[in-house]
Write a protein that holds these residues in place. Structure first.
Motif, PDB file in Angstrom:
ATOM      1  N   THR A  35       0.830  -1.205   0.000  1.00 17.75           N
ATOM      2  CA  THR A  35       0.000   0.000   0.000  1.00 17.75           C
ATOM      3  C   THR A  35       0.868   1.260   0.000  1.00 17.75           C
ATOM      4  OG1 THR A  35      -0.273  -0.094   2.406  1.00 17.75           O
ATOM      5  CG2 THR A  35      -1.983  -1.150   1.054  1.00 17.75           C
ATOM      6  N   ARG A  36       2.061   1.172   0.577  1.00 22.12           N
ATOM      7  CA  ARG A  36       3.019   2.292   0.505  1.00 22.12           C
ATOM      8  C   ARG A  36       3.448   2.492  -0.942  1.00 22.12           C
ATOM      9  NH1 ARG A  36       8.762   3.093   0.626  1.00 22.12           N
ATOM     10  NH2 ARG A  36       9.245   5.086   1.608  1.00 22.12           N
ATOM     11  N   HIS A  37       3.687   1.400  -1.641  1.00 23.05           N
ATOM     12  CA  HIS A  37       4.077   1.459  -3.052  1.00 23.05           C
ATOM     13  C   HIS A  37       3.000   2.188  -3.876  1.00 23.05           C
ATOM     14  CE1 HIS A  37       5.898   0.170  -6.819  1.00 23.05           C
ATOM     15  NE2 HIS A  37       4.724  -0.315  -7.188  1.00 23.05           N
ATOM     16  N   TRP A  38       1.734   1.850  -3.643  1.00 19.59           N
ATOM     17  CA  TRP A  38       0.643   2.520  -4.363  1.00 19.59           C
ATOM     18  C   TRP A  38       0.659   4.018  -4.097  1.00 19.59           C
ATOM     19  CZ3 TRP A  38      -3.628  -1.187  -2.247  1.00 19.59           C
ATOM     20  CH2 TRP A  38      -3.493  -2.436  -2.848  1.00 19.59           C
ATOM     21  N   SER A  65      -3.922   4.647   2.192  1.00 20.95           N
ATOM     22  CA  SER A  65      -3.691   3.495   1.326  1.00 20.95           C
ATOM     23  C   SER A  65      -3.784   2.221   2.165  1.00 20.95           C
ATOM     24  CB  SER A  65      -2.313   3.632   0.669  1.00 20.95           C
ATOM     25  OG  SER A  65      -2.120   2.669  -0.320  1.00 20.95           O
ATOM     26  N   VAL A  66      -4.834   1.431   1.901  1.00 27.39           N
ATOM     27  CA  VAL A  66      -5.131   0.262   2.738  1.00 27.39           C
ATOM     28  C   VAL A  66      -5.600  -0.921   1.906  1.00 27.39           C
ATOM     29  CG1 VAL A  66      -5.786   1.664   4.738  1.00 27.39           C
ATOM     30  CG2 VAL A  66      -7.542   0.958   3.111  1.00 27.39           C
ATOM     31  N   ARG A  67      -5.640  -2.065   2.572  1.00 27.05           N
ATOM     32  CA  ARG A  67      -6.256  -3.274   2.025  1.00 27.05           C
ATOM     33  C   ARG A  67      -7.680  -3.363   2.575  1.00 27.05           C
ATOM     34  NH1 ARG A  67      -2.408  -7.287   0.774  1.00 27.05           N
ATOM     35  NH2 ARG A  67      -0.316  -6.491   1.029  1.00 27.05           N
ATOM     36  N   ASP A  68      -8.593  -3.773   1.725  1.00 25.90           N
ATOM     37  CA  ASP A  68      -9.963  -3.990   2.183  1.00 25.90           C
ATOM     38  C   ASP A  68     -10.095  -5.462   2.547  1.00 25.90           C
ATOM     39  OD1 ASP A  68     -12.575  -3.682   2.822  1.00 25.90           O
ATOM     40  OD2 ASP A  68     -13.296  -3.516   0.763  1.00 25.90           O
ATOM     41  N   ALA A  69      -9.543  -5.802   3.692  1.00 26.53           N
ATOM     42  CA  ALA A  69      -9.538  -7.207   4.129  1.00 26.53           C
ATOM     43  C   ALA A  69      -9.960  -7.265   5.592  1.00 26.53           C
ATOM     44  CB  ALA A  69      -8.156  -7.802   3.934  1.00 26.53           C
ATOM     45  N   GLY A  70     -11.193  -6.923   5.853  1.00 27.19           N
ATOM     46  CA  GLY A  70     -11.679  -6.941   7.231  1.00 27.19           C
ATOM     47  C   GLY A  70     -11.384  -5.644   7.947  1.00 27.19           C
ATOM     48  N   GLU A  71     -11.165  -5.743   9.237  1.00 21.61           N
ATOM     49  CA  GLU A  71     -10.936  -4.564  10.067  1.00 21.61           C
ATOM     50  C   GLU A  71      -9.553  -3.973   9.831  1.00 21.61           C
ATOM     51  OE1 GLU A  71     -13.091  -3.011  12.207  1.00 21.61           O
ATOM     52  OE2 GLU A  71     -14.604  -4.414  11.511  1.00 21.61           O
ATOM     53  N   LEU A  72      -9.477  -2.665   9.908  1.00 20.76           N
ATOM     54  CA  LEU A  72      -8.193  -1.976   9.857  1.00 20.76           C
ATOM     55  C   LEU A  72      -7.573  -2.007  11.252  1.00 20.76           C
ATOM     56  CD1 LEU A  72      -9.385   0.990   7.658  1.00 20.76           C
ATOM     57  CD2 LEU A  72      -7.841  -0.843   6.962  1.00 20.76           C
TER      58      LEU A  72
END
Length: 183
Positions: free
Chosen positions: A38-41, A90-97
């Motif tokens: 997500t840092r790369h994005w 910039s995050v993943r949408d994989a459940g809770e943050l």
């Protein structure tokens, strides 16, 4: 309540101090990312923006979510977000943050200085969406609304390859994978 009040006073004091010591940049950008991918994005987005505007007029600060557990880092990130023109999350949408991300958001949203701005959400979507998919998008959209920020989402498909989930690898470079086995 006292915590929010103390935070508001701290942010106000920081504004007064910075206004008296140095000129303000034209654009203040804060980036918070979840992991190397997500840092790369976020970095790629920032590189594209940098081609359009001069670095001299921009103050860009960036933090990894896990670093928000450090009290000094947390306070710096809260101050910066409260004053930012653009927040890039910039995050993943994989459940809770991570919980420290929610605490950070709750700390700066009430202290937002000014009505204008944008929350740019770079959201990694799993290849096979499940019942948890979409939660990051919904949460960040709500944050933007509460903070009076324009919401600019950009969804990216997470790679199927587990190696790609943690570290971006450039083509032509060897990739390494370390597997830790339980004893």
């Amino acid at each position: 309540m006292q915590r929010a009040s103390a935070l508001s006073q701290t942010v106000s004091s920081a504004k007064a101090f910075s206004a008296s010591t140095e000129p303000e940049p034209s654009l203040k950008v804060v980036t918070v990312y979840q992991d190397p991918l997500t840092r790369h994005w976020a970095t790629k987005l920032w590189e594209r923006v940098g081609q359009l505007i001069s670095d001299e007029v921009v103050c860009h600060q960036s933090w990894k979510m896990s670093d928000l557990t450090d009290p000094r880092v947390f306070l710096d990130a809260v101050r910066a977000a409260a004053e930012a023109d653009v927040l890039v999350i910039s995050v993943r949408d994989a459940g809770e943050l991570p919980i420290n991300f929610y605490v950070w958001v709750d700390a700066w949203v009430p202290s937002r200085a000014g009505p204008a701005g944008a929350l740019v959400a770079l959201i990694g979507m799993p290849p096979q969406p499940d019942s948890q998919s979409g939660r990051a998008y919904q949460y960040l959209e709500t944050v933007a609304r509460k903070a009076h920020l324009d919401f600019l989402p950009h969804e990216r498909k997470l790679p199927d390859n587990p190696l790609s989930l943690s570290t971006p690898v450039k083509l032509g470079q060897p990739a390494s994978l370390t597997i830790h086995l339980a004893a």
